[in-house]
Design an enzyme around this catalytic site. Structure first.
Site, PDB file in Angstrom:
ATOM      1  N   HIS A   1       0.796  -1.211   0.000  1.00  0.00           N
ATOM      2  CA  HIS A   1       0.000   0.000   0.000  1.00  0.00           C
ATOM      3  C   HIS A   1       0.841   1.279   0.000  1.00  0.00           C
ATOM      4  CE1 HIS A   1      -4.206  -1.730   1.017  1.00  0.00           C
ATOM      5  NE2 HIS A   1      -3.525  -2.520   0.242  1.00  0.00           N
TER       6      HIS A   1
ATOM      7  N   SER B   1      -1.079  -0.781  -5.956  1.00  0.00           N
ATOM      8  CA  SER B   1      -1.032  -1.958  -6.811  1.00  0.00           C
ATOM      9  C   SER B   1      -0.373  -1.655  -8.148  1.00  0.00           C
ATOM     10  CB  SER B   1      -2.450  -2.468  -7.072  1.00  0.00           C
ATOM     11  OG  SER B   1      -2.973  -3.035  -5.900  1.00  0.00           O
TER      12      SER B   1
ATOM     13  N   LYS C   1     -15.924  -5.994  -7.109  1.00  0.00           N
ATOM     14  CA  LYS C   1     -15.299  -6.948  -8.023  1.00  0.00           C
ATOM     15  C   LYS C   1     -14.753  -8.159  -7.281  1.00  0.00           C
ATOM     16  CE  LYS C   1     -12.079  -7.092 -11.890  1.00  0.00           C
ATOM     17  NZ  LYS C   1     -11.120  -6.352 -12.710  1.00  0.00           N
ATOM     18  N   ASP C   2     -14.148  -7.924  -6.119  1.00  0.00           N
ATOM     19  CA  ASP C   2     -13.598  -9.041  -5.349  1.00  0.00           C
ATOM     20  C   ASP C   2     -14.692  -9.949  -4.806  1.00  0.00           C
ATOM     21  OD1 ASP C   2     -10.965  -8.436  -5.795  1.00  0.00           O
ATOM     22  OD2 ASP C   2     -10.749  -7.197  -4.010  1.00  0.00           O
TER      23      ASP C   2
ATOM     24  N   GLU D   1       2.092 -34.136  -1.977  1.00  0.00           N
ATOM     25  CA  GLU D   1       0.872 -33.534  -2.472  1.00  0.00           C
ATOM     26  C   GLU D   1       1.144 -32.839  -3.805  1.00  0.00           C
ATOM     27  OE1 GLU D   1      -2.049 -34.403  -0.939  1.00  0.00           O
ATOM     28  OE2 GLU D   1      -2.445 -32.650   0.294  1.00  0.00           O
TER      29      GLU D   1
END
Lengths: 306, 438
Positions: free
Chosen positions: B219, B223, B247-248, B291
């Site tokens: 921050h 971004s 949107k998220d 895995e």
């Protein structure tokens, strides 16, 4: 500097890997029994839990079949195999009544460990519904000793502990056959039994099922295939007793999530409408900044109401 | 921690003002994911995955804490206690399947997130620390997932732990001592299970802590975005809330739908059948595989089959760790001032090859250590190291990037056709015009 070190380190890794890639390979001996292996397959008509289109979304258990499978387990498998993670009370999940379960537990050929209330000595007593299925052998050594050094595995989770579980159990139980004529002589293991579905082709367990071995209470004809399918279905249930609960919950969850996601998509498009529209507005416009009440529910602003 | 034009926090009620003056938590929220955090308006769906990784961590911690209430970390009962959760605990099957599949999906999300960072140059100045903290989280995740897989005490738990901890024995002189120290004995046993449980409980909270540092460092510059051009002015950004919360939320819905399909309809698809067999030190599984999310690194480990000065095993271990650690140096290995692959015609192709290469490595890592997989994994490993350590430093210096747009707003307006100045002149990362306010 970082790049020079990096390029040098990269060159070293690449050099060692090139050496490894160029190194000649030892010839892997071809397994002459390879062609005799068979793939596990479902019984004719598939499984009840496949559901429509075989997607596995809707199908549940067929209690009739599970009870038939339980009968095969009780009369055939349970002589050697345990079911250590399953309790008698769980049988209510496949349609037995509380009273029936009580009788099944009480009449089970093996008793469960107990303590004599008067003397404190170890003893055994008939099982009650709350008990797990009693172990056949006290430990692995005893299991090996009684079975030609091949301990019969616990069956509670067998349908999940093998690839393609239920199909595998069905195919294995109904898949015993005479040794093929062209099978390499030196690979025959006299003390074991030929089964093309077993990973090594030779299994210690003798063939167990034969037509008519069990008499089904519901009148179903007890062919070998039928019994194999029924016991495989039963073991699928012992491995995954919450499957029906899981699928039912899953359908509800998916309906909710589809609704939630559709609404959030519409909300997203609406919130963004002014930003998308401002593309024609030229550089410098701040995308409208939507002061039409959207900000009112910003987390920072809402917080001090509380 | 945002741009000068970000809308400042203004308490609207007396209580809000009173609270804000004493403990400005609402202000913190507003400035970090509310209307006070300005985000480039052109970021695409790949920017959803950071938030999704956070959600995945929360799912793991929430389900994990409840599972720990029912699980017993002792070799005698661990396997049975997991079956107890599956059969007797109310909704225990749901918790366990959420936790097991949630781990896989955490890795899926993080891998896409890392690929996004590689593609759009998010690791470059001024976001080097964001990238490096992300790698720290990734390493912690791998350690946590590895130890978590041991807890059900199945065959793969036991043998996976045995194989992986034995890697440290390749270290000269002190190797065996280190292995004994890690295991708390000479083999994987109760002491191992207990310490792994303890650490498996601890590390997610460390991950949460590093995540806070990572978001903090993100921050400061804000971004990155698909053009890789830094924010130049108010026309380039929109506030996080409501635009990206909306949107998220949509992205989260899609993520949860896919996760739910696995949890409810194919809960064991990503697991290994052998882990439904209780651990047995006397019976080794035919193929020991970790895995799926470790497969690329497992393939690199096994690709080293030739002794050259050092034993092959030690080469494998060094290379496996190096394959991740080298990414810490990415901001300096890549010399191009242009961030986004969109404007790097040569590096774009190499990066595409890398993405395929990692998939090939994963495929080989899950396969048995036989031909042709070993040779394929050797070739794929060659490319992996060559890409980051040789191709990237050289190509990033020599390639001619496409012209960059002058600003995000311009790129948004004109789509892909841009008439900006040549790369490297206008935008050199740190020189982004408006500096974020404190």
């Amino acid at each position: 500097m970082v790049r020079i070190v990096g390029i040098l380190a990269g060159a070293v890794f690449v050099f060692v890997l090139v050496l490894a890639a160029l190194a000649p390979r030892e010839d892997v001996p071809v397994d002459p029994t390879e062609e005799f292996h068979a793939h596990a397959h479902a019984p004719e008509g598939g499984w009840s839990w496949d559901g429509p289109l075989g997607l596995g979304v809707f199908g549940g258990y067929d209690n009739q079949q599970l009870q038939r499978g339980f009968k095969v387990f009780r009369e055939v498998c349970s002589a050697c195999h345990s079911l250590r993670y399953v309790s008698f009370r769980n049988l209510e999940g496949i349609g037995f009544s509380e009273a029936e379960v009580k009788v099944i537990a009480e009449e089970w050929p093996l008793e469960v460990a107990a303590t004599n209330p008067d003397t404190g000595e170890a003893t055994t007593e008939p099982a009650i519904p709350a008990d797990r299925f009693p172990l056949v052998y006290p430990n692995e050594i005893a299991a090996r000793a009684a079975n030609n050094n091949a301990a019969p595995p616990d069956l509670s989770l067998m349908a999940k502990a093998r690839a393609d579980g239920a199909n595998y159990i069905y195919s294995l139980m109904s898949g015993y056959q005479p040794v093929p004529a062209d099978f390499p002589e030196d690979r025959v293991q006299e003390s074991l039994h030929y089964n093309p579905y077993f990973h090594s082709l030779w299994i210690a367990m003798p063939p167990q099922l034969s037509d008519g071995l069990v008499t089904y209470d519901d009148g179903t004809e007890a062919t070998t295939e039928q019994m194999a399918a029924d016991v495989a279905a039963f073991l699928h249930w012992t491995a995954e007793p919450k499957m029906v609960e899981r699928k039912t919950a899953g359908i509800g969850v998916l309906i909710f999530l589809l609704l939630f996601t559709s609404l959030s998509y519409v909300a997203y498009k609406r919130v963004w409408a002014d930003v998308k529209a401002s593309k024609v507005g030229g550089p410098g416009t701040r995308g409208g900044r939507a002061d039409k009440g959207i900000h009112a529910d910003a987390p920072g602003e809402g917080d001090h109401e509380a | 921690m945002s741009f000068t034009w970000a809308k400042p926090y203004e308490p609207k009620t007396g209580v809000g003002k009173w609270f804000d003056e004493r403990l400005p938590v609402p202000r913190l929220v507003w400035n970090s994911l509310g209307g006070g955090y300005e985000v480039p308006k052109n970021i695409n769906y790949f920017w959803n995955f950071g938030v999704l990784a956070g959600v995945a961590l929360v799912i793991q911690i929430a389900t994990g804490i409840v599972l720990a209430m029912h699980y017993a970390a002792h070799t005698d009962v661990a396997f049975a206690s997991v079956e107890h959760i599956m059969r007797d605990v109310n909704w225990g099957w749901l918790l366990r399947y959420m936790h097991a599949n949630g781990a896989s999906f955490f890795f899926i999300v993080v891998y896409i997130h890392i690929a996004r960072g590689l593609w759009y140059g998010s690791y470059k100045a001024p976001r080097e620390l964001v990238w490096m903290l992300g790698l720290v989280i990734f390493l912690l995740m791998m350690a946590t997932a590895f130890m978590g897989y041991v807890l059900p005490w199945g065959q793969m738990s036991f043998w996976g732990a045995t194989v992986i901890t034995n890697l440290f024995s390749a270290i000269p002189v002190v190797g065996d001592t280190i292995v004994t120290f890690l295991l708390g004995g000479f083999a994987v046993d109760n002491a191992t299970l207990n310490r792994f449980f303890s650490l498996h409980f601890l590390l997610p909270f460390v991950i949460a802590g590093v995540t806070i540092l990572k978001i903090w460092s993100l921050h400061i510059p804000g971004s990155n975005n698909p053009t890789g051009v830094e924010v130049k002015g108010p026309a380039d950004t929109i506030p996080f809330h409501p635009y990206f919360t909306a949107k998220d939320t949509f992205g989260l819905g899609v993520f949860l739908i896919i996760l739910a399909i696995f949890i409810f309809f194919m809960p064991n698809a990503l697991g290994h059948p052998d882990n439904y067999i209780e651990a047995n030190a006397l019976s080794t599984p035919a193929h020991i595989v970790p895995e799926w999310y470790f497969w690329p690194f497992y393939a690199i480990l096994r690709a080293f089959t030739v002794d050259f000065i050092l034993p092959a095993k030690l080469w494998g271990v060094i290379a496996m760790f190096a394959s991740i650690l080298l990414m810490f140096f990415l901001p300096w290995l890549d010399r191009s001032p242009v961030k986004s692959m969109k404007y790097r015609p040569t590096m774009k192709l190499w990066t595409l090859v890398l993405l395929v290469d990692v998939l090939v490595l994963a495929w080989c890592g899950g396969a048995p250590a036989e031909e042709p997989y070993v040779r394929i994994s050797q070739i794929a490993s060659i490319y992996y190291f060559a890409h980051f350590l040789i191709i990237l430093p050289i190509v990033s210096k020599s390639e001619t990037p496409l012209p960059l747009p002058n600003s995000i707003a311009e790129a948004v307006l004109k789509g892909k056709e841009s008439t900006g100045a040549p790369a490297g002149i206008k935008d050199t990362g740190t020189a982004a015009a408006p500096q974020p306010a404190e």
